[in-house]
Structure formats: structure tokens, C-alpha cells
Write an enzyme that holds these catalytic residues in place. Structure first.
Site, PDB file in Angstrom:
ATOM      1  N   THR A 107      44.583  14.078  14.955  1.00 38.97           N
ATOM      2  CA  THR A 107      43.472  14.474  15.849  1.00 38.97           C
ATOM      3  C   THR A 107      42.318  13.478  15.790  1.00 38.97           C
ATOM      4  O   THR A 107      41.448  13.485  16.659  1.00 38.97           O
ATOM      5  CB  THR A 107      42.922  15.850  15.441  1.00 38.97           C
ATOM      6  OG1 THR A 107      42.361  15.721  14.115  1.00 38.97           O
ATOM      7  CG2 THR A 107      44.017  16.903  15.426  1.00 38.97           C
ATOM      8  N   ASP A 202      42.050   1.433   1.979  1.00 32.76           N
ATOM      9  CA  ASP A 202      43.248   0.862   1.352  1.00 32.76           C
ATOM     10  C   ASP A 202      42.994  -0.559   0.862  1.00 32.76           C
ATOM     11  O   ASP A 202      43.455  -0.944  -0.222  1.00 32.76           O
ATOM     12  CB  ASP A 202      44.412   0.856   2.356  1.00 32.76           C
ATOM     13  CG  ASP A 202      45.035   2.238   2.507  1.00 32.76           C
ATOM     14  OD1 ASP A 202      44.773   3.112   1.668  1.00 32.76           O
ATOM     15  OD2 ASP A 202      45.785   2.425   3.485  1.00 32.76           O
TER      16      ASP A 202
HETATM   17  C1  PRP Z   1      37.921   5.755   7.479  1.00 31.13           C
HETATM   18  C2  PRP Z   1      36.555   5.111   7.369  1.00 31.13           C
HETATM   19  C3  PRP Z   1      35.663   6.157   7.974  1.00 31.13           C
HETATM   20  C4  PRP Z   1      36.522   6.736   9.052  1.00 31.13           C
HETATM   21  C5  PRP Z   1      36.086   6.116  10.340  1.00 31.13           C
HETATM   22  O1  PRP Z   1      38.113   6.677   6.472  1.00 31.13           O
HETATM   23  O2  PRP Z   1      36.208   4.759   6.076  1.00 31.13           O
HETATM   24  O3  PRP Z   1      35.264   7.141   7.049  1.00 31.13           O
HETATM   25  O4  PRP Z   1      37.877   6.359   8.758  1.00 31.13           O
HETATM   26  O5  PRP Z   1      36.705   6.707  11.395  1.00 31.13           O
HETATM   27  P1  PRP Z   1      35.930   7.550  12.501  1.00 31.13           P
HETATM   28  O6  PRP Z   1      34.715   6.783  12.897  1.00 31.13           O
HETATM   29  O7  PRP Z   1      36.958   7.631  13.600  1.00 31.13           O
HETATM   30  O8  PRP Z   1      35.609   8.905  11.929  1.00 31.13           O
HETATM   31  P2  PRP Z   1      39.519   7.397   6.209  1.00 31.13           P
HETATM   32  O9  PRP Z   1      39.608   8.672   6.973  1.00 31.13           O
HETATM   33  O10 PRP Z   1      40.624   6.412   6.421  1.00 31.13           O
HETATM   34  O11 PRP Z   1      39.419   7.810   4.704  1.00 31.13           O
HETATM   35  P3  PRP Z   1      39.336   6.898   3.391  1.00 31.13           P
HETATM   36  O12 PRP Z   1      37.983   6.228   3.397  1.00 31.13           O
HETATM   37  O13 PRP Z   1      39.464   7.914   2.319  1.00 31.13           O
HETATM   38  O14 PRP Z   1      40.468   5.913   3.402  1.00 31.13           O
END
Ligand code: PRP
Ligand code: URA
Length: 208
Positions: A107, A202
């Protein structure tokens, strides 16, 4: 188009190019995230208020200043964590309040899993830290949490942003200035920034 401050600093551009490179290893990646964040923070904090504080030098008295506001750093877990140290080098007294969110892969909506903010706010200014502003959902949700906590002065600091995320964040929070190392072209069909740098979490934590 909505506005964001995109750094024009040569050091940011130089370091960002190494950061993007897929050959850059996690150790170097973490170092660059920290350094770029410090440079962006210098730009983002130019309007902090100061109060006068006289100091005694070996030669006599001098008029001095100290930053007046209590500052809170709000890294969005996980990837925002790597942005803390670069700012702590500049502001060792800043408080750090973690917010845990991950983006649902299907989503692309943010899902909250950690928030231990106390009832009353303990800072006057919050710097929300996340390297990637993709759809803007995670940043907007975090800023909602901080506003509910009671903090009014909030800034977002990120390394890369997509136009879609800037639009979303500035529509939902027009009062929150956005500071970025660079604004990229677009999001791909799975919500990744293009050309971007891949998955920032990552690449920092070696989990890709
Ligand atoms: C990534 C990034 C942000 C988010 C950005 O985190 O660090 O928090 O995605 O996406 P958005 O602007 O569409 O919300 P992720 O969900 O991959 O988690 P992580 O940092 O734990 O890897
Ligand atoms: N999160 C990342 O880590 N990278 C992207 O390009 C988008 C979201």
C-alpha cells in the site's frame, strides 16, 4: 510545484554522488549520510534564536551568544538513525526522540511500531530526520505525531526527495520547511526514488 530547499553546496553535491554509487559500501555510506546531514543541518538551522551570554576570554570580557531553543532530533526508524550522529557533533545537547515507522510494501502507507514520547513536549524545535522523502507518507505521519505532542516549530531534513513526496508533505504541513540534499526525478512503480540511491535503510545497515 511545492517548494523545498535543495542544497546547492558543492560539498553536498560531491558527497551525494558517492552516496548514490551502488559500489559504495555500508561503512562509507554511513559516514557520508552523517556528513551530508551535518551540512544540511547548517543550512536548516540558520534561523535558530540565540540569547546573549558574556564570556571571559584570557584577554577580558567578550559578548557571546548561546542557542536559546531546546532542540529535539526525531529520526524515523530505521534509516533516519544514521542522520543523528552528524547533528550531535554540532549540537551535543540535542534530545533524540525516535519514531518507528515502516512503509507497507503493497500500500506504501506508513505503519507505526514505536513511539515513546512523554505526555508533555520537552523541546521547542524538532528536526525530523529521514534520508528518503518518497511518497511523503512517513514524514507526514511523523510530523502529525510531533504536532499532537505539542511542538510547533518543526523542520524536515532529508537527503533525497521526489517531487511527489515534496507535494504531499507541503500540502499536509505547509508550515514545515523541507531541506534536501537533492530533488530527484520521480518515483518508480514500487515507490522508489529514481535515480535515488536504492534502499537507504538496507544500504546503511548492510541488510540489502
Ligand atoms: C523508507 C525511508 C522512509 C520511507 C520513505 O523506510 O527511510 O522512512 O521509506 O517512504 P515514503 O516517503 O513513501 O513514506 P522503510 O519503510 O524502507 O523502513 P526502514 O527505514 O526501516 O528500512
Ligand atoms: N525508501 C528508500 O529507502 N528508498 C527509496 O527510494 C524510497 C523509499
Amino acid at each position: 510545484m511545492a517548494k523545498a530547499h535543495e542544497s546547492t553546496h558543492p560539498l553536498v553535491k560531491h558527497k551525494l554522488s558517492i552516496l548514490r554509487d551502488k559500489a559504495t559500501e555500508p561503512r562509507k555510506f554511513r559516514e557520508l549520510v552523517s556528513e551530508i546531514t551535518a551540512l544540511l543541518t547548517y543550512e536548516a538551522t540558520a534561523d535558530l534564536t540565540t540569547k546573549e551570554r558574556s564570556v571571559v576570554t584570557p584577554m577580558g570580557e567578550a559578548a557571546g551568544f548561546q542557542v536559546e531553543e531546546n532542540i529535539g532530533l526525531v529520526p524515523i526508524l530505521r534509516a533516519g538513525l544514521g542522520m543523528v550522529d552528524g547533528i550531535w557533533d554540532l549540537m551535543p545537547d540535542a534530545q533524540v526522540w525516535h519514531i518507528g515507522l515502516y512503509r507497507d510494501e503493497k500500500t506504501l502507507q506508513p505503519v507505526q511500531y514505536y513511539n515513546k514520547l512523554p505526555t508533555a513536549p520537552t523541546v521547542g524545535v524538532c528536526l525530523v530526520l529521514d534520508p528518503m522523502l518518497a511518497t511523503g507518507g512517513s514524514a507526514a505521519a511523523t510530523i502529525n505525531i510531533i504536532k499532537k505532542w505539542g511542538v510547533k516549530k518543526i523542520k524536515y531534513i532529508g537527503i533525497l526527495g521526489a517531487p511527489e513526496g515534496i507535494e504531499h508533505l507541503s500540502k499536509e504541513h505547509p508550515d514545515v520547511p523541507i531541506y534536501l540534499g537533492a530533488i530527484d526525478s520521480h518515483l518508480n512503480d514500487i515507490g522508489y526514488i529514481v535515480p535515488g540511491l536504492g534502499d537507504a535503510g538496507d544500504r546503511q545497515f548492510g541488510t540489502g
